[in-house]
Design a protein around this motif. Sequence first.
Motif, PDB file in Angstrom:
ATOM      1  N   UNK A  73       0.852  -1.184   0.000  1.00 50.78           N
ATOM      2  CA  UNK A  73       0.000   0.000   0.000  1.00 50.78           C
ATOM      3  C   UNK A  73       0.891   1.239   0.000  1.00 50.78           C
ATOM      4  N   UNK A  74       0.920   1.928  -1.124  1.00 51.04           N
ATOM      5  CA  UNK A  74       1.728   3.137  -1.257  1.00 51.04           C
ATOM      6  C   UNK A  74       1.068   4.245  -0.437  1.00 51.04           C
ATOM      7  N   UNK A  75       1.787   4.722   0.571  1.00 48.46           N
ATOM      8  CA  UNK A  75       1.227   5.747   1.449  1.00 48.46           C
ATOM      9  C   UNK A  75       1.883   7.105   1.271  1.00 48.46           C
ATOM     10  N   UNK A  76       3.125   7.125   0.816  1.00 49.90           N
ATOM     11  CA  UNK A  76       3.818   8.395   0.651  1.00 49.90           C
ATOM     12  C   UNK A  76       4.316   8.947   1.974  1.00 49.90           C
ATOM     13  N   UNK A  77       5.174   9.934   1.893  1.00 50.97           N
ATOM     14  CA  UNK A  77       5.800  10.510   3.076  1.00 50.97           C
ATOM     15  C   UNK A  77       7.242  10.843   2.757  1.00 50.97           C
ATOM     16  N   UNK A  78       8.025  11.098   3.774  1.00 44.12           N
ATOM     17  CA  UNK A  78       9.397  11.521   3.517  1.00 44.12           C
ATOM     18  C   UNK A  78      10.375  10.910   4.496  1.00 44.12           C
ATOM     19  N   UNK A  79      11.624  10.850   4.053  1.00 42.29           N
ATOM     20  CA  UNK A  79      12.752  10.475   4.901  1.00 42.29           C
ATOM     21  C   UNK A  79      13.896  11.422   4.554  1.00 42.29           C
ATOM     22  N   UNK A  80      14.373  12.165   5.535  1.00 42.18           N
ATOM     23  CA  UNK A  80      15.492  13.090   5.344  1.00 42.18           C
ATOM     24  C   UNK A  80      16.632  12.683   6.269  1.00 42.18           C
ATOM     25  N   UNK A  81      17.811  12.595   5.712  1.00 42.92           N
ATOM     26  CA  UNK A  81      18.981  12.220   6.499  1.00 42.92           C
ATOM     27  C   UNK A  81      20.096  13.217   6.217  1.00 42.92           C
ATOM     28  N   UNK A  82      20.422  14.025   7.201  1.00 42.20           N
ATOM     29  CA  UNK A  82      21.481  15.010   7.045  1.00 42.20           C
ATOM     30  C   UNK A  82      22.835  14.349   7.208  1.00 42.20           C
ATOM     31  N   UNK A  83      23.694  14.530   6.211  1.00 40.48           N
ATOM     32  CA  UNK A  83      25.045  13.983   6.241  1.00 40.48           C
ATOM     33  C   UNK A  83      26.023  15.015   5.704  1.00 40.48           C
ATOM     34  N   UNK A  84      27.251  14.904   6.158  1.00 42.17           N
ATOM     35  CA  UNK A  84      28.301  15.783   5.654  1.00 42.17           C
ATOM     36  C   UNK A  84      28.857  15.192   4.362  1.00 42.17           C
ATOM     37  N   UNK A  85      28.255  15.564   3.254  1.00 35.47           N
ATOM     38  CA  UNK A  85      28.665  15.093   1.940  1.00 35.47           C
ATOM     39  C   UNK A  85      28.874  16.283   1.017  1.00 35.47           C
ATOM     40  N   UNK A  86      29.503  16.026  -0.104  1.00 34.40           N
ATOM     41  CA  UNK A  86      29.675  17.086  -1.094  1.00 34.40           C
ATOM     42  C   UNK A  86      28.379  17.374  -1.841  1.00 34.40           C
ATOM     43  N   UNK A  87      27.546  16.352  -2.004  1.00 33.49           N
ATOM     44  CA  UNK A  87      26.295  16.497  -2.724  1.00 33.49           C
ATOM     45  C   UNK A  87      25.122  16.058  -1.872  1.00 33.49           C
ATOM     46  N   UNK A  88      23.955  16.543  -2.245  1.00 34.61           N
ATOM     47  CA  UNK A  88      22.707  16.049  -1.679  1.00 34.61           C
ATOM     48  C   UNK A  88      22.055  15.139  -2.715  1.00 34.61           C
ATOM     49  N   UNK A  89      21.658  13.961  -2.285  1.00 32.88           N
ATOM     50  CA  UNK A  89      21.007  13.000  -3.163  1.00 32.88           C
ATOM     51  C   UNK A  89      19.525  12.993  -2.816  1.00 32.88           C
ATOM     52  N   UNK A  90      18.690  13.252  -3.787  1.00 32.32           N
ATOM     53  CA  UNK A  90      17.261  13.397  -3.515  1.00 32.32           C
ATOM     54  C   UNK A  90      16.459  12.681  -4.595  1.00 32.32           C
ATOM     55  N   UNK A  91      15.398  12.028  -4.167  1.00 28.02           N
ATOM     56  CA  UNK A  91      14.495  11.369  -5.114  1.00 28.02           C
ATOM     57  C   UNK A  91      13.059  11.593  -4.673  1.00 28.02           C
ATOM     58  N   UNK A  92      12.212  11.850  -5.643  1.00 25.09           N
ATOM     59  CA  UNK A  92      10.812  12.187  -5.426  1.00 25.09           C
ATOM     60  C   UNK A  92       9.973  11.282  -6.315  1.00 25.09           C
ATOM     61  N   UNK A  93       8.951  10.633  -5.749  1.00 22.15           N
ATOM     62  CA  UNK A  93       8.232   9.632  -6.534  1.00 22.15           C
ATOM     63  C   UNK A  93       6.763   9.553  -6.150  1.00 22.15           C
ATOM     64  N   UNK A  94       5.967   9.079  -7.117  1.00 24.09           N
ATOM     65  CA  UNK A  94       4.568   8.741  -6.913  1.00 24.09           C
ATOM     66  C   UNK A  94       4.389   7.235  -7.055  1.00 24.09           C
TER      67      UNK A  94
ATOM     68  N   UNK B  95       8.176  19.077   2.780  1.00 19.49           N
ATOM     69  CA  UNK B  95       7.421  18.065   2.060  1.00 19.49           C
ATOM     70  C   UNK B  95       6.083  18.615   1.588  1.00 19.49           C
ATOM     71  N   UNK B  96       5.379  19.310   2.468  1.00 24.47           N
ATOM     72  CA  UNK B  96       4.059  19.837   2.122  1.00 24.47           C
ATOM     73  C   UNK B  96       4.138  20.812   0.948  1.00 24.47           C
ATOM     74  N   UNK B  97       5.172  21.623   0.912  1.00 21.16           N
ATOM     75  CA  UNK B  97       5.290  22.594  -0.191  1.00 21.16           C
ATOM     76  C   UNK B  97       5.599  21.872  -1.498  1.00 21.16           C
ATOM     77  N   UNK B  98       6.472  20.877  -1.433  1.00 23.33           N
ATOM     78  CA  UNK B  98       6.760  20.117  -2.653  1.00 23.33           C
ATOM     79  C   UNK B  98       5.517  19.365  -3.148  1.00 23.33           C
ATOM     80  N   UNK B  99       4.772  18.770  -2.218  1.00 27.94           N
ATOM     81  CA  UNK B  99       3.570  18.051  -2.596  1.00 27.94           C
ATOM     82  C   UNK B  99       2.553  18.993  -3.236  1.00 27.94           C
TER      83      UNK B  99
END
Length: 425
Positions: free
Chosen positions: A221-242, A417-421
Amino acid sequence: MTVEVTRLENGLTVVTDSMPHLQTISVGVWVNTGARHEGRHQHGVSHLLEHMAFKGTERRSARAIAEEIENVGGHLNAHTAHEATAYYARVMKDDLPLAVDLLADILQNSVFEKTELERERGVVIQEIGQSLDTPDDLVFDHLLGAAFPGQPMGRTILGTVDTVKAFDRDALQTYMDERYQANGMVLAGAGAIDHAELVALGRESFSNLPQRVSNGAEPAKFKGGEHRETRELEQTHVTLAFEGPTYSDPDYYTAQIFASVLGGGMSSRLFQEVREKRGLAYSVFAYSWSFADTGILGVYAGTAPDDLAELMPVVADEMTRLGEDAREDEVARARAQMKAGLLMGLESSSSRAEQIARQYAVHGRILPIEEMIGKVDQVDAAAVRRFARRFCGSGASAPALAAVGPLNGAGGGLESYDRLAARLG
């Protein structure tokens, strides 16, 4: 090419595609079980079982397995997914009996010796550690967890350090007895193969496989939501899906074309807008993954933290704009790319063996290439626009978002998340 299918007396299905111009054969067993079939206490057992299958049987040691396949210049490997586990070999055509015997041996006679289990448990724990250090892979694990919270579909294939440490021989044997059944397996071969020979080898070598009715997977059951993990990296890796289409959804091929137009190559909208025009990311692409009862349709980007605030609105706009202005020329280009990929896959025996095994497991038949090409050709710009409104518009499911890396930067970083949605609604 000649596709043939035979179902053996014990329920094992043998499928082949003859490619007589080759000198080699790709052969394997695809088991209709994977990470989503595991109970919570079994998280990661499918993957560990795949590793342990090569670590010794009643007839062969782990070294003997490796030496026998390599003595003939062959290759033996396996992989685990959410809905299937595959064990496969590639050999010269005269060595098919050896390949089938090895596959049958590891799938029916593995002993799960204690020392080997302890050693391989450590290897898998190292693999888990490597995945945690690979943010462009890890972000997709988090995406599934956000999309399917508390469900087997949302759990990682590898398991956790704690669950892997807890598995003993009985846990592996019990899971294999429950899930590795003849009526849930496909023995597939492609290349310089004779169907009758593989049928005979399968009947002889896999006669000890049980035939039972096993429990299916928990519905996703696809419910949607978010997971954010702050890390000290050179880049931010982000994925957005339906939620995307299932394998059997009439929009399956439309989803593939949609993803290609959106972010499938250098001419795609995301590549042109995000990378070429704005320089906001080195890597950006769209994807469509289908499963038996659900799917994932999304976009990935790896970007500098200071570009996050500009990037995500652009991504959201491009996803929704396809519902308004998908053009015939870009859809035609995506169709050509997809058809080329399908036809090029026919030239590889390993790709073809996996394709026919997967098709039989999913559809109960092998799809003729003419049928697939015909369905791709039916997708036009109007279909892509309609699809985009169905899956990315106001009537779509709540999106899933995952991000790993620095989440703040110039302009505010990754917005809520709410603004992106809302941008996608």
